[in-house]
Design an enzyme around this catalytic site. Sequence first.
Site, mmCIF file in Angstrom:
data_model
loop_
_atom_site.group_PDB
_atom_site.id
_atom_site.type_symbol
_atom_site.label_atom_id
_atom_site.label_comp_id
_atom_site.label_asym_id
_atom_site.label_seq_id
_atom_site.Cartn_x
_atom_site.Cartn_y
_atom_site.Cartn_z
ATOM 1 C CB THR A 79 -42.524 92.650 69.596
ATOM 2 O OG1 THR A 79 -42.775 92.576 68.197
ATOM 3 C CG2 THR A 79 -43.812 92.987 70.329
ATOM 4 C CB ALA B 13 -39.110 91.318 60.103
ATOM 5 C CG HIS B 14 -41.124 92.173 64.633
ATOM 6 N ND1 HIS B 14 -42.295 92.407 65.304
ATOM 7 C CD2 HIS B 14 -41.432 91.239 63.712
ATOM 8 C CE1 HIS B 14 -43.259 91.651 64.815
ATOM 9 N NE2 HIS B 14 -42.748 90.940 63.842
ATOM 10 C CG ASN B 15 -38.771 89.888 68.446
ATOM 11 O OD1 ASN B 15 -39.697 90.682 68.274
ATOM 12 N ND2 ASN B 15 -38.153 89.753 69.603
ATOM 13 C CB THR C 113 -40.301 85.530 65.370
ATOM 14 O OG1 THR C 113 -41.072 86.676 65.722
ATOM 15 C CG2 THR C 113 -39.989 84.791 66.669
#
Length: 348
Positions: free
Chosen positions: A221, A240-242, A260
Amino acid sequence: MEFKAKDIAALLQGTVEGDGELVVSNVSKIEEGKPGTLAFLANPKYEHYIYTTKASVVLVNRDFKPSQPVGCTLVRVASAYDAIAALLRMYEEMVKPKHAGIEQPSFIAEGAQLGEGVYVGAFAYIGKGAKIGNHVQIFPQAYIGEGVSIGDNTVINAGVKIYYGCVVGHDCTIHAGTVIGADGFGFAPSGENYEKVAQIGNVVIEDYVEIGANACIDRATMGSTRVCKGVKLDNLVQIAHNVVVGENTVMAAQAGVAGTTKVGAHCMFGGQVGIAGHLHIGDHTVLAAQTGVTNDIAPKSMFMGAPAFDAGKYRKCYVLFRKLPELYGTLRDLEKEVKTLKSNNTCL
């Protein structure tokens, strides 16, 4: 290509037990060994095959002690598994096709920088501002977005898609169909609908990483989704993101890590492991196949089950679980006896 047993032993710093002049020209699994092939024995559960194999030469650990006569020549090495891995790497380098040059049709945008000895396959696309290191191989139908950076000696296999602004280190291998840098799964509730949250970060793949076929690593993100040095990801893994995946961590097929989460170094995840978001998984954690993680895990832990709990406790519980039908039967019998005793006491 042919090698004598004594030459293989010299190459692997091993010793020959048997006919050092025996010649092999191929490799085989020990249970499928044929004359003229080289096999290996590393796992004790396969020991019985060494007494019946038709392979001419078998690599074994230096401390291997046969329990009955062996008909093949043995090459004793420090680690049979490491030795066969080294031989297979050398064999692959000798036999795999060599690719060079820029095939047509392909597209290389103005301003893209290509190093020495780069191979670009037909129908590949390299976007504006991309930086491709020396001896990189980009196979047909790969997509390299704008501003992507790829380090020396990295292999991008057919159909790989690397979105804009992502970074891939040197000596990496990315297998067919993998997507790096697609948007993270970010949506904010808005009444009865969801509004997309812009994903403006990128993905950073550090050096010596190997990513299997059809894996997906989402862009952050903000900031970077990071796969650290030496990580090995199997086919169909979702990052997944981060997320941060620590150095030399390995994940088997269909593992998934939600947004995250920070995964430590030297972790080992079995197939279909699922990890919830915003967690911290400590270094050297081992997660058995299909483990479902919903809480932080301390370093050097071993977990299994869904939801996950300590592997030792899980095994004890599973023993009881398998006995539940018998235990239930025993419980019913005890209930009947108690009812009978109460009935008898009432009559008295």
